[in-house]
Scaffold this active site. Structure first.
Site, PDB file in Angstrom:
ATOM      1  N   LYS A  27     -83.554 -31.965  30.184  1.00 37.89           N
ATOM      2  CA  LYS A  27     -84.657 -32.680  29.540  1.00 37.89           C
ATOM      3  C   LYS A  27     -85.505 -31.668  28.785  1.00 37.89           C
ATOM      4  O   LYS A  27     -85.925 -30.655  29.355  1.00 37.89           O
ATOM      5  CB  LYS A  27     -85.519 -33.384  30.602  1.00 37.89           C
ATOM      6  CG  LYS A  27     -86.607 -34.261  29.994  1.00 37.89           C
ATOM      7  CD  LYS A  27     -86.050 -35.596  29.574  1.00 37.89           C
ATOM      8  CE  LYS A  27     -87.028 -36.383  28.707  1.00 37.89           C
ATOM      9  NZ  LYS A  27     -87.073 -35.920  27.305  1.00 37.89           N
ATOM     10  N   GLN A  42     -88.661 -24.662  30.239  1.00 42.00           N
ATOM     11  CA  GLN A  42     -88.561 -26.082  30.561  1.00 42.00           C
ATOM     12  C   GLN A  42     -88.003 -26.314  31.960  1.00 42.00           C
ATOM     13  O   GLN A  42     -88.369 -27.286  32.630  1.00 42.00           O
ATOM     14  CB  GLN A  42     -87.683 -26.775  29.522  1.00 42.00           C
ATOM     15  CG  GLN A  42     -87.899 -28.267  29.423  1.00 42.00           C
ATOM     16  CD  GLN A  42     -89.154 -28.617  28.648  1.00 42.00           C
ATOM     17  OE1 GLN A  42     -89.429 -28.057  27.604  1.00 42.00           O
ATOM     18  NE2 GLN A  42     -89.921 -29.564  29.159  1.00 42.00           N
ATOM     19  N   LYS A  70     -91.113 -25.858  34.202  1.00 41.93           N
ATOM     20  CA  LYS A  70     -92.097 -26.892  33.890  1.00 41.93           C
ATOM     21  C   LYS A  70     -91.663 -28.232  34.458  1.00 41.93           C
ATOM     22  O   LYS A  70     -92.444 -28.949  35.098  1.00 41.93           O
ATOM     23  CB  LYS A  70     -92.272 -26.997  32.371  1.00 41.93           C
ATOM     24  CG  LYS A  70     -93.272 -28.056  31.928  1.00 41.93           C
ATOM     25  CD  LYS A  70     -93.207 -28.299  30.433  1.00 41.93           C
ATOM     26  CE  LYS A  70     -93.428 -27.044  29.640  1.00 41.93           C
ATOM     27  NZ  LYS A  70     -93.485 -27.342  28.179  1.00 41.93           N
ATOM     28  N   LYS A 122     -83.434 -27.477  25.802  1.00 42.21           N
ATOM     29  CA  LYS A 122     -84.246 -27.462  24.587  1.00 42.21           C
ATOM     30  C   LYS A 122     -83.318 -27.371  23.386  1.00 42.21           C
ATOM     31  O   LYS A 122     -82.162 -26.937  23.501  1.00 42.21           O
ATOM     32  CB  LYS A 122     -85.201 -26.267  24.583  1.00 42.21           C
ATOM     33  CG  LYS A 122     -86.464 -26.478  23.761  1.00 42.21           C
ATOM     34  CD  LYS A 122     -87.470 -27.383  24.447  1.00 42.21           C
ATOM     35  CE  LYS A 122     -88.736 -27.512  23.603  1.00 42.21           C
ATOM     36  NZ  LYS A 122     -89.786 -28.267  24.293  1.00 42.21           N
ATOM     37  N   GLY A 145     -89.178 -35.058  21.336  1.00 42.32           N
ATOM     38  CA  GLY A 145     -89.750 -34.384  20.183  1.00 42.32           C
ATOM     39  C   GLY A 145     -90.413 -33.071  20.561  1.00 42.32           C
ATOM     40  O   GLY A 145     -90.609 -32.754  21.721  1.00 42.32           O
ATOM     41  N   ASP A 146     -90.743 -32.305  19.552  1.00 43.03           N
ATOM     42  CA  ASP A 146     -91.481 -31.049  19.674  1.00 43.03           C
ATOM     43  C   ASP A 146     -92.082 -30.799  18.293  1.00 43.03           C
ATOM     44  O   ASP A 146     -92.237 -31.741  17.512  1.00 43.03           O
ATOM     45  CB  ASP A 146     -90.543 -29.916  20.134  1.00 43.03           C
ATOM     46  CG  ASP A 146     -91.302 -28.680  20.622  1.00 43.03           C
ATOM     47  OD1 ASP A 146     -91.583 -27.812  19.792  1.00 43.03           O
ATOM     48  OD2 ASP A 146     -91.624 -28.591  21.825  1.00 43.03           O
ATOM     49  N   THR A 160     -99.118 -34.900  26.365  1.00 36.11           N
ATOM     50  CA  THR A 160     -99.207 -33.445  26.516  1.00 36.11           C
ATOM     51  C   THR A 160    -100.654 -32.983  26.437  1.00 36.11           C
ATOM     52  O   THR A 160    -101.111 -32.186  27.266  1.00 36.11           O
ATOM     53  CB  THR A 160     -98.348 -32.729  25.456  1.00 36.11           C
ATOM     54  OG1 THR A 160     -97.023 -33.249  25.480  1.00 36.11           O
ATOM     55  CG2 THR A 160     -98.309 -31.235  25.720  1.00 36.11           C
ATOM     56  N   ASN A 167    -100.096 -33.122  17.298  1.00 36.34           N
ATOM     57  CA  ASN A 167    -100.183 -34.113  18.369  1.00 36.34           C
ATOM     58  C   ASN A 167    -100.894 -33.572  19.609  1.00 36.34           C
ATOM     59  O   ASN A 167    -101.830 -34.191  20.144  1.00 36.34           O
ATOM     60  CB  ASN A 167     -98.760 -34.566  18.704  1.00 36.34           C
ATOM     61  CG  ASN A 167     -98.664 -35.364  19.972  1.00 36.34           C
ATOM     62  OD1 ASN A 167     -98.579 -34.797  21.053  1.00 36.34           O
ATOM     63  ND2 ASN A 167     -98.681 -36.666  19.846  1.00 36.34           N
ATOM     64  N   SER A 200     -92.437 -38.341  29.478  1.00 29.43           N
ATOM     65  CA  SER A 200     -91.082 -38.636  29.010  1.00 29.43           C
ATOM     66  C   SER A 200     -90.220 -39.148  30.155  1.00 29.43           C
ATOM     67  O   SER A 200     -89.423 -40.086  29.988  1.00 29.43           O
ATOM     68  CB  SER A 200     -90.440 -37.380  28.408  1.00 29.43           C
ATOM     69  OG  SER A 200     -90.897 -37.147  27.103  1.00 29.43           O
TER      70      SER A 200
END
Length: 448
Positions: free
Chosen positions: A93, A114, A117, A129, A168-169, A213, A244, A380
């Site tokens: 993820k 990630q 996290k 990622k 997204g990023d 976030t 964002n 997410s």
């Protein structure tokens, strides 16, 4: 950050030799290993089981080309990546980043972060990622669609709701996710909502995902301040970035009584002593895709500064929400001199090691990105839950779930820091807590 334990030094040297010229990845690995001395002293068996090597070596690395045609009929070739780093806790993820700076080292650093996290959220998701050196800035909707469709034509065979779930990023928002999901649906002939997150509300997305976030960063900041007998209300706040994460961190901070006075983009920063007009900022950045110079032109009293750093603006709470290594040691010294009491990372690794050192030496409350910005991936995962159950939760319910996840995450970090002799050190707490959880799963699943 602690000095690297002697038993860990050979492992880091292996990472350096096997992954040359990947500075961001080296930095991310060193940041985690630098916290693990007390763990390997207490659990030396983890070294015998090669847990460090297994966590530092991705399970799969995909590199592929993306051909597409622009509005003038010219053919472009971009390079794209997906690093499926670790699936011990669940499907890979992590987001997709479309930006000219994207390379394998950056994607690996993001994927490595990630893993930990995602573990901190307490939800069953592994780490991955991806992205491309494609730049959506200045491109028409048709050009972005052409790129996304070509990108997904290769990626689709590697993802799935039980395998790998991108999101997204930077450079990948609702528009891009829509084009990506449409192409996935077209190729597979399946409406598999859980294969991507960050979708539109009307077609499988989750309320509060857009804000998650930034909101989560502020929830963590609030808990960190409360644990130190402080409060966010009334504090002067500066945010870097104006995308964002930055916008919704600013919004939640303002909702909780803070006074947010500055933010930035690649063309400079704005200072608005009356407090940022967040509706105007959203209109310019999210609807018009404009610049902060437009904000200054339309907001009486706001000042745009084209040079210097947003960290020159005095504040009590700093929220770096732009990109990696944006806040260096000199910026940190300026913040300390101007009275900062807390720093929480809304972006991934935005503070350099020198900056982190300055904050910790001056007893500034510091929340690393793997802890403070985990609210996005947590929501997410909540989106995946809603997709799996064909359900949709209310905004209030989803936000409360997010808030509780961030409270629990804060408490995990604080408890681990206490247990391993570094009370108040959220870097150590986040790294140790997440490492222990992932390590247990890696060992339990055998040598795979």
């Amino acid at each position: 950050m602690h000095e690297l334990h002697p038993a860990l030094q050979p492992h880091f040297e292996t990472v350096l030799s096997r992954n040359p010229a990947e500075a961001e990845f080296h930095q991310a690995v060193l940041e985690v290993l630098g916290s693990l001395g007390p763990v390997v002293s207490k659990h030396p068996e983890l070294l015998d089981m090669a847990v460090i090597e297994r966590l530092c070596e991705p399970e799969r690395q995909l590199i592929f080309r993306v051909p597409w045609t622009d509005d003038q009929g010219r053919v472009h070739i971009n390079r794209a990546f997906r690093v499926e780093f670790n699936s011990a806790l669940g499907p890979y993820k992590g987001g997709l980043r479309f930006h000219p700076s994207v390379n394998l080292g950056i994607v690996k650093f993001l994927g490595f972060e990630q893993i930990f996290k995602n573990a901190l959220t307490g939800l069953p998701i592994g780490g991955g990622k991806g992205g491309s050196d494609f730049d959506p800035k200045g491109r028409s909707d048709r050009e972005v669609m052409a790129f996304c469709q070509s990108f997904m034509t290769e990626l689709y065979r590697h993802i799935g709701e039980y395998t790998d779930v991108p999101a997204g990023d930077i450079g990948v928002g609702g528009r891009e996710i829509g084009y990506l999901f449409g192409q996935y649906k077209r190729i597979t002939n399946r409406y598999e909502s859980g294969v991507l997150t960050g979708k539109g509300i009307g077609w499988g997305g989750s309320l509060v995902r857009t804000e998650a976030t930034g909101y989560g960063t502020v929830f963590f900041t609030q808990e960190m301040l409360a644990a130190a007998g402080q409060t966010l209300s009334g504090r002067r706040v500066v945010v870097s970035g104006s995308g964002n994460v930055a916008i919704y961190a600013a919004q939640k901070a303002a909702d909780l009584g803070a006074h947010v006075v500055a933010c930035s983009d690649s063309g400079g920063y704005i200072v608005d002593e009356a407090g940022l007009d967040l509706e105007l900022l959203k209109q310019i950045k999210e609807v018009e895709r404009g610049r902060l110079t437009d904000y200054a032109a339309r907001r009486p009293g706001a000042k745009h500064v084209a040079d210097g750093s947003v960290w020159d603006v005095p504040c009590e709470v700093a929220l770096p929400c732009a990109t990696q290594n944006e806040l260096d040691g000199n910026h940190a010294k300026t913040l300390v001199a101007n009275g900062v009491i807390a720093v929480a990372e809304g972006a991934n690794m935005p503070s350099t090691p020198d900056a982190v050192r300055v904050f910790q030496e001056n007893n500034i409350l510091f929340a690393p990105g793997k802890a403070a910005n985990a609210g996005g991936v947590a929501t997410s995962a909540l989106e995946m839950q809603q997709n799996a159950s064909r359900d949709r939760w209310t905004a209030d319910y989803t936000e409360e779930r997010l808030r509780q996840i961030m409270v629990n995450l804060h408490n995990r970090c604080a408890s681990a820091a206490d247990e391993y002799g570094s009370p108040g050190n959220y870097v150590v707490g986040a790294n140790i807590s997440s490492f222990l959880q992932v390590s247990e799963a890696v060992v339990a699943l055998g040598v795979i």
